[in-house]
Each structure stands twice: as structure tokens, then as C-alpha cells.
Write a protein that holds these residues in place. Structure first.
Motif, PDB file in Angstrom:
ATOM      1  N   ALA A   1       0.819  -1.220   0.000  1.00 17.38           N
ATOM      2  CA  ALA A   1       0.000   0.000   0.000  1.00 17.38           C
ATOM      3  C   ALA A   1       0.849   1.265   0.000  1.00 17.38           C
ATOM      4  O   ALA A   1       0.565   2.214   0.726  1.00 17.38           O
ATOM      5  N   LEU A   2       1.898   1.283  -0.808  1.00 17.86           N
ATOM      6  CA  LEU A   2       2.709   2.506  -0.936  1.00 17.86           C
ATOM      7  C   LEU A   2       1.917   3.525  -1.749  1.00 17.86           C
ATOM      8  O   LEU A   2       1.211   3.152  -2.690  1.00 17.86           O
ATOM      9  N   PHE A   3       2.037   4.798  -1.391  1.00 21.43           N
ATOM     10  CA  PHE A   3       1.304   5.823  -2.123  1.00 21.43           C
ATOM     11  C   PHE A   3       1.964   6.025  -3.487  1.00 21.43           C
ATOM     12  O   PHE A   3       3.113   6.459  -3.558  1.00 21.43           O
ATOM     13  N   PRO A   4       1.252   5.715  -4.567  1.00 21.14           N
ATOM     14  CA  PRO A   4       1.904   5.719  -5.882  1.00 21.14           C
ATOM     15  C   PRO A   4       2.290   7.112  -6.365  1.00 21.14           C
ATOM     16  O   PRO A   4       3.138   7.238  -7.239  1.00 21.14           O
ATOM     17  N   HIS A   5       1.649   8.152  -5.804  1.00 16.98           N
ATOM     18  CA  HIS A   5       1.942   9.502  -6.279  1.00 16.98           C
ATOM     19  C   HIS A   5       3.033  10.188  -5.472  1.00 16.98           C
ATOM     20  O   HIS A   5       3.290  11.358  -5.661  1.00 16.98           O
ATOM     21  N   MET A   6       3.661   9.447  -4.578  1.00 17.24           N
ATOM     22  CA  MET A   6       4.705  10.062  -3.759  1.00 17.24           C
ATOM     23  C   MET A   6       6.022   9.313  -3.936  1.00 17.24           C
ATOM     24  O   MET A   6       6.037   8.121  -4.209  1.00 17.24           O
TER      25      MET A   6
ATOM     26  N   ASP B   1       6.412   2.717  -8.445  1.00 20.88           N
ATOM     27  CA  ASP B   1       6.376   1.865  -9.639  1.00 20.88           C
ATOM     28  C   ASP B   1       7.749   1.730 -10.287  1.00 20.88           C
ATOM     29  O   ASP B   1       7.907   1.016 -11.269  1.00 20.88           O
TER      30      ASP B   1
ATOM     31  N   ARG C   1       9.784   6.635  -7.427  1.00 18.17           N
ATOM     32  CA  ARG C   1       8.384   6.379  -7.113  1.00 18.17           C
ATOM     33  C   ARG C   1       8.176   4.873  -7.003  1.00 18.17           C
ATOM     34  O   ARG C   1       8.936   4.102  -7.576  1.00 18.17           O
TER      35      ARG C   1
END
Lengths: 389, 325
Positions: free
Chosen positions: A114-119, A161, A159
Motif C-alpha cells: 500500500a505505498l502511495f503511488p503519487h509520492m 512503480d 516512485r
């Protein structure tokens, strides 16, 4: 870093090295997490049924069970992401049952990370600290400390990804440790890693936990993983806790058939008690097999029991036969060569196949057993466990 | 829009696997003649050429002409004045008029303003709706989406006419408010800019809700759990996680609403009053009432230019957002 390690030394009682007595054996010790009579029902489904459990400070505690056994539900209740239908939960002496997740001194590492993809990695790790309104300088220092701790400093601007599975796992761990939680919950922490990386990370996780001294509660379905990492394991099935003990005790002295067969592989012999000699009982198995087993439990004659014997406790006759050892003869049916060991399936009766594991001390070409060979296997009375449930 | 999005995703996927796309390109170029492939690729281009590019050229050409009472009602750009002399007459006066005239300038500004207000209105109403649908139990989602789409099965014109019945002096709304005793005399809503806002927001709401729903339904809810676990209250979790991750959906919905609303004609014509001056109406008047085709064409092209700028800017921003993801 310094603060983390210092905490670790004072709080680390999980392995019980200091006092010679583990926290869970000490009747005066106060549990760090107390789960009392907790149930969680989803409509008709009883995900958890009257679960009570004490976890002590500094432990590496594993909830082990198959899918749908309620282990993840229990972890989510500890995190505050779900509320129990019945029962209370205390963490560090505070009843947290009705406290929402964002106010609990607990952090969780999610199975999917659950890593924040936009950070960026850095912003992900910093996220929890921002919520605490920690001053900027302190925040930067803590983030640096976490990135160093998990050796991911060079990834700070990436990031999620742009990371590999193993790197994501480290970032998720760094993020959940950043707030210095007193209790870290890990949901299948190594589930998404390939086997080699998983084995490597298991040891790293234990080292990390010993170093920072935080209480870890992890959920896993992998018994090997639980055995490697945990100070204690709770084996769960159908929403209930079946057995709580150290990995060794769970493996050597399972308290029921379910635990015995879930942890590792095991040979189960059904039979009835028909006699007692000192500390041993005599069990008449099906197929006229007579077994002698160490058993201090008072069992009346005629009690139906299951005898559990681990495959590696079986030896080849006449290699090393002690007095009173049990023997059973059969024909080799299958051989699985695993490199370090070989697993032999030996048919001892029309209905029973016994599994025996032997270390391959000689090169394979010089192996002593072949298919259809008649063998006699032996095990000592203290190697079998008598189960009544 | 959705086509653009999928295209953008494909491009993104390709850029992540450069070797593969390189191979594929070579394979594609080197492949033998496959008519099916060329037809598939060519058809949309042919369509665009026929129904977008050619009309565009014709309108552009008309915008440089002068009106005349004839058939067609505009002068030709090229004229043989002599056997050997070809005269080109380009009239830039229409553009000068559109840019300089107070009335046209006001109409453009008001159109952009209406577009902006209505886009914000749609966003404020549509976001909670899309969020509610996206987070509703699985079996509720399709019925709820149907309720958004269902009004489309009725003619757009009829739905706007219905608003006249609701908003007029002795219409449903006024009678309702009078009956409740909230107002003493009917509110004058119909034929004001307010009526235009109401009609536009109502009509274009689905264009905002659908892309937002598509975006929000893909949101990983464990991210919100992770935010809560890290000490984030629900509202802050929304601001720091949900909102930034739904930006592409917000942009897509906003473009889908803003662009057609700026050129909207029917709603301001039926619901609007003298103050709701919009380019769409001016264009209609010039074209049909004043029979000034060149001026109407110039208006249309200036409108297009005005819209292309924000569209391209937002599109680039969006692809950058997507690229970061």
C-alpha cells in the motif's frame, strides 16, 4: 538510530535471555497486547470466535494459519482498521477497542505494501511523521535514519512503480517503522517476494526486530517463515487459536492433529491405549502395529489416540536401535530426492504409507534405498507424540 | 476522451518496455502488405479528414471572405479579374471585428465564465456522486450508474424544456417554495444567467461523473487504510491520497464539461435572458439572422483557438500526471 537501538536494549525481553525466563512464562509479567474474548462476525460468517491472547513486549509473534482462518482479521482489529463484534483489546494497558486506527500507537505493514503511488519513497516514509506535525528538520533526520536502516537511501527520489518487489517491501517497512511505533503489525510481510529473497529477508527482519526492540506481530500462512522468525507462534484455524507456543514446542509437541499436520509433515498412526509401563504407554495401532510412547498424561485403557511421528525422527534399522524402540516394516514406494535430504514413502500396510526423511550423507549414486526395497524403520518412544484431539 | 486516455496508457506501457516497442515497430514496418491493418488504422484518419479537417478548411476560407446577398452568401477568395490575373482577396476584417468589438469580447468572456462556473459546479456535485458510486457495494454500482445515464435516453432538448416548466414564474420550483412559505413572491430565475447555470450543470453532470467514477473505482482502498494507520484522519487522507490520485479523472471530466459548455447554444437560448450573452448564441444570430457567414465563421474559429489552448495545456499536464504514475 541511536534512540531506536537504546529502546531495543531496555525493552527486549521477548527472547527471555536476560532473566532466564521468557515473558510468557513469567506469571508476574504484564502483557503488552491483551486480546480478551474477541469475536468478529461478518453477517453469518464468524471470522473470529472468542479469541484471547497475550503478547509480551519485544516479542516476534506470528499468527499462523491457512487462508480464511481469521489471522488477518485479528491483525486488522489490532491496527484499528476493523472493530470487534465482541470482546476488548488492550495495548500497553490502554483499552483501544474503540480508538480509531489514526490514533493508535501501532503501525502496520500491508501485504500489498500500500505505498502511495503519487509520492516518492522519501515522501512515503515521511507521510506518518507529517501527520504528527513533527518539525521539518526532525522529520528529515528521521527519514534519513529509516532509509539508512533499510539500506534504501539511494532510492529516496524514486516512485513506487520504479521499484522492485524487494525494494518496495523495504520502503513499506521503513514507512511503518518511521513513527517509532511500539507495536508493528506485518501482514504477510514476505508474501510477495520470491523464495530466495524471502529466506534472506526473514533473517534480516529478525535482526532488525532484535536491534530496535519493537514488538512485532506478523501474519503468515508459511509455517517455515513462522518457525524461522518467531519467538512464539499462535496456530489458528476456523476463527480460533488452536495452540500458542514457541516454534520448537509447536513442532515437537503439537497439541492436536490439526497443528501436527499443519506444521511440517507428520506420520499419524491411529490406535488405542492398551497398557502402561512406567512413563510409557503402549498403543495398539491399526494393522497390528504396537507402539511404545513416552506419555505422562493419565490415559485410561482403551482411549483412542493418534500417534504423531515426524519423518525425520524415523531411522533405518538396524542403524541405531535403542532398547524399546518402535519398529515398522514396509516397502519403498516413492523417493523424492531434494538434494540435502531424500523423502521416502514406505507402504507399511494397505492403508498406511509412512514418510521418512533421511539426510543424504553419501552422494546420490551410492544411495542405500531403492524402489520396492523392503525396509524396517525405527523410532524411539520419546519421538512420538500422543494426541487425543 | 476515453480514446485519448487509452492511447496515452498504451504509449506509457510502450515507453516502459522500449526494447519491445522498438521490435514491434520494426516488425510493423517490415511486415508484408496487410490490408486489414491499413484499413483499421486508416479509417479513423479518413473520418477525421472528411468530417473535421475539410469542414475546418471550408470554415476558415469563409471566415476570410465578405458577406454578399447571393448564393452562397459570401465572396470567393480567388477570382479571375483578367484572363491572366488571379486575384486573391483575404478579408481580415471579421477577425478584427471579433477581437475589437465590445459585444463579442463580452460574449467570449461570459462564455468562458459560464464554462468555468459550470465545470466547478459539476465537479462539486459530481465528485461526491462518483465517490459514492465507486465505494458503494458491488451490486449497487450498476443500478446507480444507470440512474446517472438514464436521462440520456430522453432528448436533450426535451430535458431543457422541462427546466422551463420547473423554473418559470408559476413553475414547480416557485410553487413549491411558495407553498412552504419560504418566499412571498415568485423568484425570477428563468431567463437569467442562474437558469443557464442550473441547466448546464444538470445537462453536463454525467460527463463529469463518468470519468471520475472510472478513476475512483480503480482507487486502491488499502491506500486509505495505510493513511489511517499512519495517523491520517479521514478528511486529510482524502486530501492527501484520494484527491491527488483522482486528478486525471478530475481533468478528464473538466475538459468534457468545459469545452462543450463554452460553445453551448441551446441552453442559454432556452433558459438564458438578455444578460446571458454567449458565443454560441452570437454565432447562431450571425449565421441565421444576419446571414453574415464570414463573421460567424470567424467567431467559430476564434472560439476554437480559445479552447485549444487550455485543452492542450491540460492534456499535457494530464499525460505528465499519468506518466508519473
Amino acid at each position: 538510530m541511536a534512540s531506536l537501538v537504546a529502546e531495543g536494549q531496555s525493552g527486549h525481553t521477548g527472547q527471555g535471555a536476560q532473566e532466564g525466563l521468557a515473558a510468557w512464562q513469567d506469571p508476574t509479567a504484564k502483557p503488552y497486547v491483551r486480546i480478551a474474548g474477541v469475536s468478529r462476525h461478518f453477517g453469518e460468517v464468524h471470522a473470529l470466535n472468542d479469541v484471547s491472547l497475550d503478547i509480551y513486549q519485544g516479542e516476534f509473534f506470528s499468527l499462523l494459519g491457512g487462508s480464511g482462518c481469521g489471522k488477518s482479521t485479528l491483525l486488522r482489529l489490532l491496527a484499528g482498521l476493523d472493530t470487534p463484534t465482541r470482546g476488548r483489546i488492550w495495548i500497553d494497558g490502554v483499552d483501544v477497542t474503540d480508538i480509531p486506527a489514526y490514533r493508535r500507537p501501532v503501525n502496520m505493514m500491508f501485504q500489498s505494501y500500500a505505498l502511495f503511488p503519487h509520492m516518492t519513497v522519501e515522501a512515503n516514509v515521511e507521510f506518518g511523521l507529517r501527520q504528527e506535525r513533527m518539525p521539518k528538520a526532525e522529520r528529515a533526520e528521521r527519514v534519513g535514519e529509516m532509509l539508512d536502516l533499510l539500506h534504501i537511501g539511494e532510492l529516496r527520489k524514486r516512485r513506487p512503480d520504479q521499484l522492485s518487489g524487494g525494494q518496495r517491501q523495504r520502503v513499506a517497512l521503513a514507512r511503518s517503522l518511521a513513527k517509532h511505533p511500539k507495536l508493528l503489525l506485518l501482514d504477510e510481510p514476505l508474501g510477495a517476494l520470491d523464495k530466495k529473497l524471502r529466506t534472506h529477508t526473514q533473517f534480516e527482519l529478525v535482526k532488525l526486530q532484535e536491534r530496535i526492540g519493537i514488538t512485532f506481530v506478523t501474519v503468515t500462512h508459511d509455517q517455515e517463515e513462522a518457525m524461522t522468525m518467531s519467538s512464539r507462534i499462535a496456530v489458528m484455524d476456523a476463527g480460533q487459536i488452536i495452540q500458542v507456543d514457541t516454534p520448537g514446542a509447536i513442532y515437537e509437541y503439537p497439541n492436536c492433529r490439526m497443528v501436527a499436520s499443519f506444521i511440517g509433515s507428520v506420520n499419524l498412526f491411529e490406535g488405542k491405549v492398551f497398557g502402561r509401563e512406567d512413563n510409557d504407554i503402549l498403543v495398539a495401532g491399526d494393522d497390528f502395529l504396537v507402539m511404545r510412547l513416552r506419555c505422562l498424561q493419565p490415559l485410561s485403557l482403551g482411549t483412542p489416540v493418534t500417534v504423531a511421528v515426524r519423518p525425520e525422527k524415523m531411522r533405518l534399522c538396524p542403524e541405531c536401535q535403542g532398547p524399546g524402540d518402535n519398529r515398522v516394516t514396509g516397502r519403498v514406494e516413492d523417493i523424492a530426492y531434494l538434494g540435502n535430504v531424500s523423502i521416502y514413502h514406505v507402504r507399511v500396510s494397505p492403508t498406511q504409507v509412512v514418510t521418512m526423511t533421511l539426510a543424504n550423507m553419501q552422494p546420490r549414486t551410492e544411495q542405500m534405498l531403492t524402489w520396492d526395497q523392503e525396509v524396517t524403520m525405527t523410532w524411539s518412544p520419546s519421538c512420538g507424540v500422543v494426541l487425543t484431539e | 476522451m476515453s480514446m485519448n486516455q487509452t492511447a496515452a496508457e498504451e504509449i506509457k506501457a510502450d515507453s516502459q518496455a522500449p526494447a519491445y516497442s522498438d521490435n514491434r515497430l520494426r516488425h510493423w514496418l517490415g511486415s508484408r502488405w496487410r490490408p486489414g491493418r491499413w484499413v483499421t488504422v486508416g479509417l479513423p484518419y479518413f473520418w477525421l479528414l472528411l468530417f473535421f479537417f475539410l469542414p475546418f478548411i471550408i470554415v476558415f476560407q469563409i471566415s476570410l471572405a465578405e458577406p454578399q446577398i447571393a448564393q452562397p452568401p459570401y465572396t470567393a477568395l480567388l477570382e479571375w479579374v483578367d484572363e491572366a490575373v488571379l486575384q486573391v482577396r483575404l478579408n481580415l476584417g471579421n477577425y478584427a471585428l471579433v477581437v475589437e468589438d465590445e459585444l463579442y469580447r463580452a460574449a467570449f468572456l461570459n462564455s468562458l465564465w459560464v464554462g468555468l462556473v459550470c465545470t466547478l459546479g459539476c465537479l462539486l456535485i459530481g465528485y461526491p456522486m462518483a465517490y459514492a458510486i465507486a465505494t458503494a457495494p458491488e451490486r449497487w454500482r450498476v443500478p446507480l450508474l444507470m440512474m446517472i445515464i438514464l436521462p440520456f435516453w430522453t432528448s436533450f432538448l426535451i430535458r431543457v424544456y422541462a427546466w422551463i416548466g420547473i423554473l418559470k414564474g408559476n413553475g414547480l420550483l416557485n410553487n413549491f417554495l411558495l407553498a412552504l412559505g419560504l418566499i412571498d413572491e415568485p423568484l425570477a430565475i428563468l431567463h437569467t444567467q442562474t437558469a443557464v447555470y442550473i441547466g448546464v450543470v444538470y445537462s453536463y453532470l454525467p460527463f463529469m461523473v463518468l470519468p471520475l467514477y472510472a478513476n475512483l473505482s480503480r482507487l486502491d482502498m488499502t491506500l486509505l487504510e495505510a493513511a489511517a494507520d499512519l495517523g491520517c484522519r479521514p478528511w486529510r487522507a482524502f486530501l492527501r491520497v484520494t484527491l491527488p490520485l483522482s486528478l486525471p479523472g478530475i481533468l478528464a471530466g473538466s475538459l468534457l464539461v468545459f469545452i462543450p459548455v463554452v460553445g453551448e447554444f441551446v441552453i442559454p437560448d432556452l433558459l438564458g435572458g438578455p444578460d446571458s450573452l454567449m458565443v454560441g448564441r452570437m454565432l447562431w444570430t450571425e449565421f441565421f439572422s444576419n446571414k453574415d457567414w464570414p463573421l460567424a465563421s470567424a467567431l467559430a474559429l476564434v472560439l476554437l483557438a480559445l479552447l485549444v489552448v487550455p485543452f492542450v495545456a491540460l492534456q499535457r499536464w494530464q499525460s505528465r500526471l499519468e506518466g508519473e504514475r
